[in-house]
Design a protein around this motif. Structure first.
Motif, PDB file in Angstrom:
ATOM      1  N   PHE A   1      -6.017  15.888  -5.841  1.00 38.34           N
ATOM      2  CA  PHE A   1      -6.441  14.563  -6.263  1.00 38.34           C
ATOM      3  C   PHE A   1      -5.349  13.868  -7.071  1.00 38.34           C
ATOM      4  O   PHE A   1      -5.007  12.718  -6.815  1.00 38.34           O
ATOM      5  N   ILE A   2      -4.795  14.562  -8.050  1.00 37.58           N
ATOM      6  CA  ILE A   2      -3.780  13.970  -8.928  1.00 37.58           C
ATOM      7  C   ILE A   2      -2.516  13.617  -8.143  1.00 37.58           C
ATOM      8  O   ILE A   2      -1.992  12.503  -8.259  1.00 37.58           O
ATOM      9  N   VAL A   3      -2.049  14.546  -7.323  1.00 34.38           N
ATOM     10  CA  VAL A   3      -0.835  14.292  -6.535  1.00 34.38           C
ATOM     11  C   VAL A   3      -1.069  13.138  -5.556  1.00 34.38           C
ATOM     12  O   VAL A   3      -0.237  12.232  -5.432  1.00 34.38           O
ATOM     13  N   SER A   4      -2.217  13.141  -4.887  1.00 32.82           N
ATOM     14  CA  SER A   4      -2.529  12.069  -3.939  1.00 32.82           C
ATOM     15  C   SER A   4      -2.601  10.719  -4.628  1.00 32.82           C
ATOM     16  O   SER A   4      -2.123   9.715  -4.103  1.00 32.82           O
TER      17      SER A   4
ATOM     18  N   VAL B   1       2.547   4.888  -5.682  1.00 28.90           N
ATOM     19  CA  VAL B   1       3.942   4.594  -5.329  1.00 28.90           C
ATOM     20  C   VAL B   1       4.018   3.962  -3.938  1.00 28.90           C
ATOM     21  O   VAL B   1       4.695   2.946  -3.731  1.00 28.90           O
ATOM     22  N   VAL B   2       3.309   4.539  -2.975  1.00 25.97           N
ATOM     23  CA  VAL B   2       3.356   4.037  -1.597  1.00 25.97           C
ATOM     24  C   VAL B   2       2.775   2.626  -1.509  1.00 25.97           C
ATOM     25  O   VAL B   2       3.344   1.756  -0.851  1.00 25.97           O
TER      26      VAL B   2
ATOM     27  N   PHE C   1       4.743  -0.581  -0.259  1.00 25.67           N
ATOM     28  CA  PHE C   1       4.232  -1.295   0.906  1.00 25.67           C
ATOM     29  C   PHE C   1       4.020  -2.773   0.592  1.00 25.67           C
ATOM     30  O   PHE C   1       4.391  -3.641   1.387  1.00 25.67           O
ATOM     31  N   ILE C   2       3.464  -3.079  -0.581  1.00 23.70           N
ATOM     32  CA  ILE C   2       3.271  -4.477  -0.982  1.00 23.70           C
ATOM     33  C   ILE C   2       4.623  -5.167  -1.125  1.00 23.70           C
ATOM     34  O   ILE C   2       4.801  -6.306  -0.691  1.00 23.70           O
ATOM     35  N   GLU C   3       5.578  -4.476  -1.692  1.00 25.32           N
ATOM     36  CA  GLU C   3       6.941  -5.018  -1.817  1.00 25.32           C
ATOM     37  C   GLU C   3       7.524  -5.314  -0.434  1.00 25.32           C
ATOM     38  O   GLU C   3       8.143  -6.354  -0.214  1.00 25.32           O
ATOM     39  N   PHE C   4       7.306  -4.408   0.520  1.00 27.99           N
ATOM     40  CA  PHE C   4       7.768  -4.591   1.894  1.00 27.99           C
ATOM     41  C   PHE C   4       7.113  -5.825   2.516  1.00 27.99           C
ATOM     42  O   PHE C   4       7.786  -6.642   3.158  1.00 27.99           O
ATOM     43  N   LEU C   5       5.794  -5.980   2.329  1.00 22.60           N
ATOM     44  CA  LEU C   5       5.068  -7.096   2.937  1.00 22.60           C
ATOM     45  C   LEU C   5       5.474  -8.448   2.359  1.00 22.60           C
ATOM     46  O   LEU C   5       5.320  -9.466   3.023  1.00 22.60           O
TER      47      LEU C   5
END
Length: 164
Positions: free
Chosen positions: A118-121, A127-128, A132-136
């Motif tokens: 849970f914590i790692v996910s 981060v992802v 992704f928002i930065e990419f969009l």
């Protein structure tokens, strides 16, 4: 029957084509730039688009909700943010259902593994999503659509050659 490689590949292919079509048709009509501007009616309709991913394996929950967001007037960034927020209750319910199926009988090692996962996910998702928002903000979703179409065609070809 819907979990066969051909149906999943078809969902990838159709989803990619629909993503290109929806982005071309609705992207310039998007005046909602923040998820705070989304009405309850728009949220409900976008949620209905999420059901496509349940009805057709391989269709992609996030792609269907982003397409629904475009149709409802959301910008790509707002549609992606809404899609990520919409995933939270879906994942909580799915995880709760899986835990209930175990009758909540877990060993200490399983509890530790669940908590660690849970914590790692959660950290990786933060981060992802940010990247992704930065990419969009700079590029269209077309690159993801082309990727889906390519993978769909590869899987269909493999299925007809009986590799799968």
């Amino acid at each position: 029957y819907l979990m066969t490689p051909v149906f999943v590949a078809g969902a990838l292919l159709v989803g990619g084509l629909w993503m290109i079509y929806a982005e071309n048709k609705y992207r310039n009509n998007n005046n909602i730039s923040s998820i705070e501007q989304v009405s309850y009616k728009q949220a409900l309709i976008i949620g209905c688009f999420q059901c496509l991913s349940i009805l057709w394996p391989g269709f992609s929950r996030s792609a269907s909700t982003i397409i629904g967001g475009w149709i409802m007037g959301l910008s790509s960034v707002a549609a992606a943010e809404f899609s990520f927020f919409l995933a939270i209750p879906t994942m909580i319910i799915a995880t709760s259902y899986s835990l209930l199926k175990t009758n909540l009988v877990l060993t200490m090692n399983e509890v530790i593994a669940l908590a660690t996962g849970f914590i790692v996910s959660f950290v990786v998702a933060l981060v992802v999503v940010a990247k992704f928002i930065e990419f969009l903000q700079k590029r269209p979703m077309r690159s993801f659509a082309i990727y889906r179409i390519f993978i769909g065609l590869v899987l269909i070809t493999m299925a007809f050659v009986n590799i799968l």
